[in-house]
Design an enzyme around this catalytic site. Sequence first.
Site, PDB file in Angstrom:
ATOM      1  NE  ARG A 102       3.190   8.254  -4.301  1.00  0.00           N
ATOM      2  CZ  ARG A 102       2.974   8.505  -5.576  1.00  0.00           C
ATOM      3  NH1 ARG A 102       2.111   7.772  -6.272  1.00  0.00           N
ATOM      4  NH2 ARG A 102       3.590   9.503  -6.177  1.00  0.00           N
ATOM      5  CE  LYS A 137      -7.504 -16.756 -10.561  1.00  0.00           C
ATOM      6  NZ  LYS A 137      -7.471 -17.226 -11.960  1.00  0.00           N
ATOM      7  CE  LYS A 169     -11.224 -22.431  -7.959  1.00  0.00           C
ATOM      8  NZ  LYS A 169     -11.963 -21.846  -9.093  1.00  0.00           N
ATOM      9  CD  GLU A 202     -13.361 -25.238 -11.072  1.00  0.00           C
ATOM     10  OE1 GLU A 202     -12.998 -24.085 -10.811  1.00  0.00           O
ATOM     11  OE2 GLU A 202     -12.584 -26.215 -11.049  1.00  0.00           O
TER      12      GLU A 202
END
Length: 285
Positions: A102, A137, A169, A202
Amino acid sequence: MRPAYLTDQAIQSFIQSAFAEDIGPGDYSSLAAIPSDKKGQAKLLIKGDGVLAGIEMAEKIFKSYDPSLEVTLLKKDGDEVNYGDIGLTVSGPAASILSSERLVLNCMQRMSGIATLTHRLTQKIIHTKARLMDTRKTTPNFRLMEKWAVHIGGGVNHRFALYDMVMLKDNHVDFAGGIQQAIERTKAYLASHNLNLKIEVETRNLQEVEEVVRVGGVDYIMLDNMDYATMRKAVAIIDGKFETEASGGITEETLAEVAECGVDFISMGALTHSVKSLDISLKAF
């Protein structure tokens, strides 16, 4: 060349943690039903078309669980595969094959899905200088595998985590009081802590792009959620002084047009957070 984050220690740490989660004190199904001296063999069956990823990892998983298992690789990471192909064969104690099955499949199915998507998207921008890049992410505790899969699929890994690059950011800029303050505080911090890290800022509009260019002292400028016309103007303002990254809301349909704006990199969270796994199974024979 293997990315720097793929150390033997990191890989083994992942494998042991994953086995602890999946097997714990024992795989009682296999221990109870299979004679301890039973030998067996199985083949890794590819049940879809795509780019294979994780087969090197599969061998490590099998051998980490039971060094007596014999693994024969018939494909390699990055190979294009089709339905019915055999990726590898494994032979040895039957219970060991079943206990490690698995984890091998979970890694390979998701990694191959990511590599397949990454490869498909990179082909859409091959006529430009832009490179496709991943993000943070990722699935908690599975980032190592997901970023490895992006690399296998021909993409570029962005920073691995919060410690190996500075990314300022919009919230960093706003909390710091502005772009100049954020950059100056960052450079002072890095110098005082003897840290040699790349810096990316950013930007949300052309005014912020102009300010970053004026202040300087960074390595990359991110162009976030800009339309094509604005992005082209931003690239012209930057004029090669810093590398550029396009980000935010980019899809497979818009990818090529973004690349044609002249950016160096395009980041897409969908490479790791919205991917369909490749169907793969392990069959005894």
